[in-house]
Design an enzyme around this catalytic site. Structure first.
Site, short mmCIF file in Angstrom:
data_model
loop_
_atom_site.label_atom_id
_atom_site.label_comp_id
_atom_site.label_asym_id
_atom_site.label_seq_id
_atom_site.Cartn_x
_atom_site.Cartn_y
_atom_site.Cartn_z
N GLN A 201 59.35 7.65 17.62
CA GLN A 201 58.69 8.80 18.46
C GLN A 201 59.62 9.66 19.02
OE1 GLN A 201 55.46 9.71 18.08
NE2 GLN A 201 54.73 7.93 16.87
N THR A 262 67.81 2.26 -5.70
CA THR A 262 68.14 3.67 -5.56
C THR A 262 67.84 4.43 -4.49
OG1 THR A 262 68.05 3.26 -8.15
CG2 THR A 262 68.17 5.82 -7.24
N CYS A 350 47.40 3.53 13.17
CA CYS A 350 47.69 2.20 12.49
C CYS A 350 46.58 1.12 12.90
CB CYS A 350 48.89 1.73 12.35
SG CYS A 350 49.83 1.65 14.13
#
Ligand SMILES: *Cc1c(COP(=O)(O)O)cnc(C)c1O
Length: 406
Positions: A201, A262, A350
């Site tokens: 944040q 990758t 969340c």
């Protein structure tokens, strides 16, 4: 903000998910729009420059590798890292937190281990700590005061012979409180314990310098700072002291063997550009502009609400864009439903959707009613002063309607 196509242009869009010209986005602490400058920087790396940064035998790979190194330098510069080689690209702050906390502890092998963290950390930190606890690692969860800050003396007292790591965030994602960072760094140095700081944040919003603060590991997330989702980075000091970690993803040995797979080149380029853009905007006074909008919203609410309002978080040591308030005698869930046109959160994104009151609001001493009656506004780069007035007006109107219905 861009206006999405209306239902006429997109008949399959459900009523409740439409956005209209009147919609105000005030959930920038959950995620932010990608800045057009960031998107522009990323686009070529999806198409013409699609190479694998590990394929350094041809031009395609070399162009990607070069872009990755530029991005690494941009990240390093934002947080004051001594070298771009200290930056490891990850899929976000969640992964960076997992690598930092589990990586440092697991590298210690079977030796007894103690970790100090804080009760108001993000779930990504707390859940890593819980899983280590189940494996026999000793944990200390520091309490916070009513503003959400830890007491540095309690931190010092918690550190013992076996302490290997302190994990304390820069700024909280629910109430925006900024921890006493300089004091934490001094204690970590004095006690020779590594400090991991979740700065998802804070990065790009307030000045952060890992050298000045004495941070050894720092997690950042692109989508909290006008970059793409699914991209983050972990700063992990390679010298003075050298941070050793057990990789959490094994395979091709990318990112110095600490994070195989990758690398997402467009994502990393986007994170790098987001860092560069945030540094430039910070210099140009973005924090002051965002803070002024937030305070305008708060004052608008205080002037119009007929109910008592409690500010959650520290008045001064707080993210410029964060406003978390509890409205007394108001059913927060009903208010959220009524405010469909104002995108905001109650507690952390969340955990919203679950009926548990926020662990952060509980930790600062708010009772369940006040926790449920809380609203989190996240003001950001693309907001306007007019939107603050509209949002305050809408909250006041719906709160007045709902008042006394608890
Ligand atoms: C958003 C956030 C995270 C998780 O970041 P992701 O990139 O979404 O994984 C971790 N910590 C804090 C403080 C956050 O705000």
């Amino acid at each position: 903000m861009p206006v999405l196509p209306a239902a006429a242009a997109n008949p399959s869009a459900s009523e409740s998910h439409q956005t209209s010209a009147e919609t105000v986005y005030l959930d920038n602490l959950a995620t932010s729009a990608v800045d057009p400058r960031v998107l522009e920087a990323m686009l070529p790396f999806f198409s013409e420059h699609f190479g694998n940064a590990a394929s350094k035998t041809h031009a395609f790979g070399l162009v990607a590798a070069e872009a990755l190194e530029t991005a690494r330098e941009q990240v390093a510069r934002l947080v004051g890292a001594p070298s771009s080689q200290d930056v490891i690209f990850t899929s976000g702050a969640t992964e960076a937190n997992n690598l930092a906390i589990k990586g440092v502890v697991e590298f210690r092998g079977a030796r007894p281990c103690h970790v100090v963290t804080c009760v108001t950390e993000h779930r990504a930190v707390l859940d890593c700590c819980r899983s280590l606890e189940k494996k026999g690692v000793r944990l200390t969860y520091l309490p916070v005061d009513t503003d959400g800050r830890i007491d540095p003396d309690q931190l010092r007292d918690a550190i013992g012979e076996e302490t290997v790591l302190i994990s304390i965030m820069a700024a909280n994602n629910e109430i925006g409180t900024v921890q006493p960072l300089a004091a934490i760094g001094l204690i970590a140095r004095e006690k020779e314990v590594l400090w991991h700081c979740d700065a998802a944040q804070a990065a790009g919003k307030i000045p952060l310098d890992v050298e000045d603060l004495g941070v050894d590991l720092l997690s950042i997330s692109a989508h909290k700072m006008y970059g793409p989702k699914g991209q983050g980075a972990l700063f992990a000091r390679r010298k003075h002291p050298r941070v050793r970690m057990a990789p959490q993803l094994e395979g091709g040995g990318q990112e110095r063997g600490l994070r195989s797979g990758t690398v997402n080149v467009p994502g990393a380029v986007g994170l790098g550009k987001a860092c560069e853009t945030c540094a430039a905007e910070m210099k140009a006074g973005e924090a002051e502009r965002v803070r002024a909008m937030r305070d305008r919203l708060y004052e608008g609410l205080l002037a119009g609400l007929q109910t008592e309002v409690s500010l959650n978080g520290h008045v001064e040591y707080r993210l410029p864009g964060c406003l978390n308030v509890s409205l007394h005698d108001i059913d927060g869930a009903a208010l959220m439903v009524a405010l469909r046109d104002i995108a905001l959160s109650s507690g952390a994104a969340c955990t919203s959707g679950s009926s548990e009151p926020s662990h952060v609001l509980r930790a600062i001493g708010r009772d369940d009613t006040l926790a449920f009656g809380s609203l989190r506004f996240g003001v950001g780069r693309f907001n306007t002063a007019g939107e603050m007035d509209l949002a305050a007006h809408r909250v006041i109107a719906e709160a007045t309607r709902l008042r006394g219905q608890v």
